[in-house]
Design a protein around this motif. Structure first.
Motif, mmCIF file in Angstrom:
data_model
loop_
_atom_site.group_PDB
_atom_site.id
_atom_site.type_symbol
_atom_site.label_atom_id
_atom_site.label_comp_id
_atom_site.label_asym_id
_atom_site.label_seq_id
_atom_site.Cartn_x
_atom_site.Cartn_y
_atom_site.Cartn_z
ATOM 1 N N ARG A 154 0.865 -1.184 0.000
ATOM 2 C CA ARG A 154 0.000 0.000 0.000
ATOM 3 C C ARG A 154 0.898 1.229 0.000
ATOM 4 O O ARG A 154 1.969 1.230 0.614
ATOM 5 N N ILE A 155 0.447 2.279 -0.685
ATOM 6 C CA ILE A 155 1.193 3.537 -0.691
ATOM 7 C C ILE A 155 0.265 4.662 -0.256
ATOM 8 O O ILE A 155 -0.785 4.888 -0.872
ATOM 9 N N ASP A 156 0.643 5.338 0.825
ATOM 10 C CA ASP A 156 -0.072 6.525 1.296
ATOM 11 C C ASP A 156 0.679 7.764 0.812
ATOM 12 O O ASP A 156 1.905 7.843 0.960
ATOM 13 N N PHE A 157 -0.041 8.716 0.277
ATOM 14 C CA PHE A 157 0.594 9.919 -0.245
ATOM 15 C C PHE A 157 0.864 10.920 0.874
ATOM 16 O O PHE A 157 0.001 11.169 1.728
ATOM 17 N N SER A 158 2.039 11.508 0.849
ATOM 18 C CA SER A 158 2.390 12.532 1.833
ATOM 19 C C SER A 158 1.486 13.753 1.699
ATOM 20 O O SER A 158 1.150 14.403 2.688
ATOM 21 N N SER A 159 1.104 14.052 0.457
ATOM 22 C CA SER A 159 0.138 15.122 0.185
ATOM 23 C C SER A 159 -0.987 14.528 -0.649
ATOM 24 O O SER A 159 -0.722 13.858 -1.655
ATOM 25 N N PRO A 160 -2.246 14.736 -0.254
ATOM 26 C CA PRO A 160 -3.367 14.178 -1.024
ATOM 27 C C PRO A 160 -3.284 14.574 -2.498
ATOM 28 O O PRO A 160 -2.935 15.709 -2.833
ATOM 29 N N LEU A 161 -3.601 13.620 -3.351
ATOM 30 C CA LEU A 161 -3.519 13.827 -4.794
ATOM 31 C C LEU A 161 -4.877 14.267 -5.337
ATOM 32 O O LEU A 161 -5.869 13.549 -5.202
ATOM 33 N N VAL A 162 -4.916 15.426 -5.954
ATOM 34 C CA VAL A 162 -6.156 15.963 -6.514
ATOM 35 C C VAL A 162 -6.278 15.525 -7.967
ATOM 36 O O VAL A 162 -5.375 15.761 -8.780
ATOM 37 N N LEU A 163 -7.393 14.872 -8.286
ATOM 38 C CA LEU A 163 -7.688 14.451 -9.652
ATOM 39 C C LEU A 163 -8.942 15.170 -10.129
ATOM 40 O O LEU A 163 -9.915 15.301 -9.381
ATOM 41 N N ALA A 164 -8.932 15.603 -11.374
ATOM 42 C CA ALA A 164 -10.027 16.429 -11.899
ATOM 43 C C ALA A 164 -11.372 15.722 -11.838
ATOM 44 O O ALA A 164 -12.408 16.344 -11.601
ATOM 45 N N THR A 181 -8.085 5.759 -14.078
ATOM 46 C CA THR A 181 -8.477 5.837 -15.480
ATOM 47 C C THR A 181 -7.260 6.165 -16.343
ATOM 48 O O THR A 181 -6.179 6.483 -15.836
ATOM 49 N N ARG A 182 -7.464 6.112 -17.647
ATOM 50 C CA ARG A 182 -6.379 6.458 -18.566
ATOM 51 C C ARG A 182 -5.938 7.912 -18.366
ATOM 52 O O ARG A 182 -4.750 8.232 -18.430
ATOM 53 N N ALA A 183 -6.905 8.790 -18.089
ATOM 54 C CA ALA A 183 -6.590 10.214 -17.965
ATOM 55 C C ALA A 183 -5.770 10.529 -16.716
ATOM 56 O O ALA A 183 -4.889 11.398 -16.746
ATOM 57 N N ASP A 184 -6.058 9.851 -15.603
ATOM 58 C CA ASP A 184 -5.352 10.217 -14.374
ATOM 59 C C ASP A 184 -4.170 9.306 -14.031
ATOM 60 O O ASP A 184 -3.475 9.538 -13.037
ATOM 61 N N THR A 185 -3.912 8.295 -14.849
ATOM 62 C CA THR A 185 -2.794 7.388 -14.571
ATOM 63 C C THR A 185 -1.435 8.096 -14.533
ATOM 64 O O THR A 185 -0.626 7.820 -13.637
ATOM 65 N N PRO A 186 -1.125 9.028 -15.459
ATOM 66 C CA PRO A 186 0.177 9.711 -15.365
ATOM 67 C C PRO A 186 0.372 10.458 -14.049
ATOM 68 O O PRO A 186 1.461 10.413 -13.460
ATOM 69 N N ALA A 187 -0.671 11.140 -13.567
ATOM 70 C CA ALA A 187 -0.553 11.882 -12.305
ATOM 71 C C ALA A 187 -0.366 10.932 -11.128
ATOM 72 O O ALA A 187 0.411 11.210 -10.202
ATOM 73 N N ILE A 188 -1.058 9.804 -11.150
ATOM 74 C CA ILE A 188 -0.924 8.823 -10.073
ATOM 75 C C ILE A 188 0.469 8.201 -10.095
ATOM 76 O O ILE A 188 1.107 8.035 -9.050
ATOM 77 N N ALA A 189 0.954 7.875 -11.290
ATOM 78 C CA ALA A 189 2.302 7.302 -11.406
ATOM 79 C C ALA A 189 3.354 8.272 -10.875
ATOM 80 O O ALA A 189 4.311 7.867 -10.195
ATOM 81 N N GLN A 190 3.180 9.543 -11.168
ATOM 82 C CA GLN A 190 4.126 10.545 -10.679
ATOM 83 C C GLN A 190 4.064 10.669 -9.157
ATOM 84 O O GLN A 190 5.093 10.799 -8.489
ATOM 85 N N ALA A 191 2.854 10.611 -8.596
ATOM 86 C CA ALA A 191 2.703 10.701 -7.143
ATOM 87 C C ALA A 191 3.336 9.496 -6.447
ATOM 88 O O ALA A 191 3.953 9.630 -5.380
ATOM 89 N N ILE A 192 3.194 8.319 -7.039
ATOM 90 C CA ILE A 192 3.831 7.117 -6.486
ATOM 91 C C ILE A 192 5.350 7.260 -6.522
ATOM 92 O O ILE A 192 6.047 6.936 -5.556
ATOM 93 N N GLY A 194 5.266 5.380 2.186
ATOM 94 C CA GLY A 194 4.754 6.736 2.087
ATOM 95 C C GLY A 194 4.476 7.300 3.460
ATOM 96 O O GLY A 194 5.173 6.994 4.431
ATOM 97 N N LEU A 195 3.452 8.097 3.579
ATOM 98 C CA LEU A 195 3.115 8.773 4.825
ATOM 99 C C LEU A 195 2.905 7.769 5.960
ATOM 100 O O LEU A 195 2.008 6.937 5.904
ATOM 101 N N GLY A 196 3.751 7.811 6.964
ATOM 102 C CA GLY A 196 3.608 6.940 8.121
ATOM 103 C C GLY A 196 4.051 5.511 7.897
ATOM 104 O O GLY A 196 3.895 4.662 8.774
ATOM 105 N N GLY A 197 4.611 5.214 6.729
ATOM 106 C CA GLY A 197 5.004 3.847 6.411
ATOM 107 C C GLY A 197 6.415 3.516 6.856
ATOM 108 O O GLY A 197 7.210 4.373 7.224
ATOM 109 N N THR A 198 6.723 2.237 6.819
ATOM 110 C CA THR A 198 8.054 1.764 7.165
ATOM 111 C C THR A 198 9.048 2.184 6.099
ATOM 112 O O THR A 198 8.734 2.203 4.913
ATOM 113 N N GLY A 199 10.273 2.508 6.510
ATOM 114 C CA GLY A 199 11.297 2.920 5.564
ATOM 115 C C GLY A 199 11.718 1.794 4.638
ATOM 116 O O GLY A 199 11.693 0.618 4.999
#
Length: 211
Positions: free
Chosen positions: A42-52, A122-133, A199-204
């Motif tokens: 699981r990956i928790d984002f340090s900053s919430p990811l906004v998707l359109a 979705t196809r549209a938001d996959t690049p933004a999610i990949a970058q956030a990961i 990610g946020l609060g996760g093990t190193g």
């Protein structure tokens, strides 16, 4: 038989600790050494990811199936010292995991759950999610040109997503391959750690290769 005898010293050198140059038998080949350091579930984002398309931001991403994971690797060294290797273009998206007849590479649409819901990327938001990961996992550049020579101590970290469980997989080192050019990709044999959360609060996650 002669060819096997000819290449045996090269492979022995490459697999031995401290080998820093390519044998004549591999003078056209770039050798990449890696370590499979972790499997993350699981990956928790340090900053919430906004998707359109979503009314609320994404706080975490999870595998499509419960047994899926992100296989996290370190690129330990690049050996581009072969006599006929002028340079090597490194692109993290050209790495893929080979498991049996299956191949896994860059994130694809409709393979990832958002915030532990049934909502998928979705196809549209996959690049933004990949970058956030990548922001949570990756260390080092996404691409780089290596001139002729040997480059050790790189410790470039990146992850490849495995959306579902792998048949008969027992947690050993996964096989990594690179698309493009004449390359040999060799792992150092250490098994990965199993990490529930990154990610946020996760093990190193390990950030340097073991010798």
């Amino acid at each position: 038989m002669r060819k096997l005898i000819r290449y045996a010293p090269a492979l022995a050198c490459l697999l031995a600790a401290g080998c820093t140059s390519v044998d004549r038998g591999l003078r056209h080949t770039v050798v990449l050494h890696y370590q499979h350091v972790a499997n993350v579930h699981r990956i928790d984002f340090s900053s919430p990811l906004v998707l359109a398309r979503r009314s609320s931001p994404v706080d975490a991403v999870l595998p499509l199936e419960s047994q899926g994971f992100w296989a996290v690797f370190l690129l330990c060294s690049v050996d581009a010292s072969g006599a006929y290797v002028p340079s090597f273009y490194f692109d993290v998206d050209r790495f893929h995991v080979r498991y049996g007849k299956q191949d896994f590479g860059p994130l694809r649409p409709w393979t990832l759950r958002l915030d532990n819901t049934t909502d998928l990327n979705t196809r549209a938001d996959t690049p933004a999610i990949a970058q956030a990961i990548a922001m949570e996992i990756q260390e080092g550049p996404s691409s780089q040109v290596f001139r002729h020579g040997f480059y050790g101590g790189l410790d470039y970290r990146f992850a490849i997503y495995i959306p579902r469980g792998l048949p008969d997989y027992s947690g050993d080192e996964l096989t990594l391959r690179y698309d493009g050019g004449q390359t040999m990709v060799l792992g150092n044999g250490y098994p990965p750690s199993d990490i529930p959360l990154a990610g946020l609060g996760g093990t190193g996650i390990a950030s340097s290769c073991l010798p």
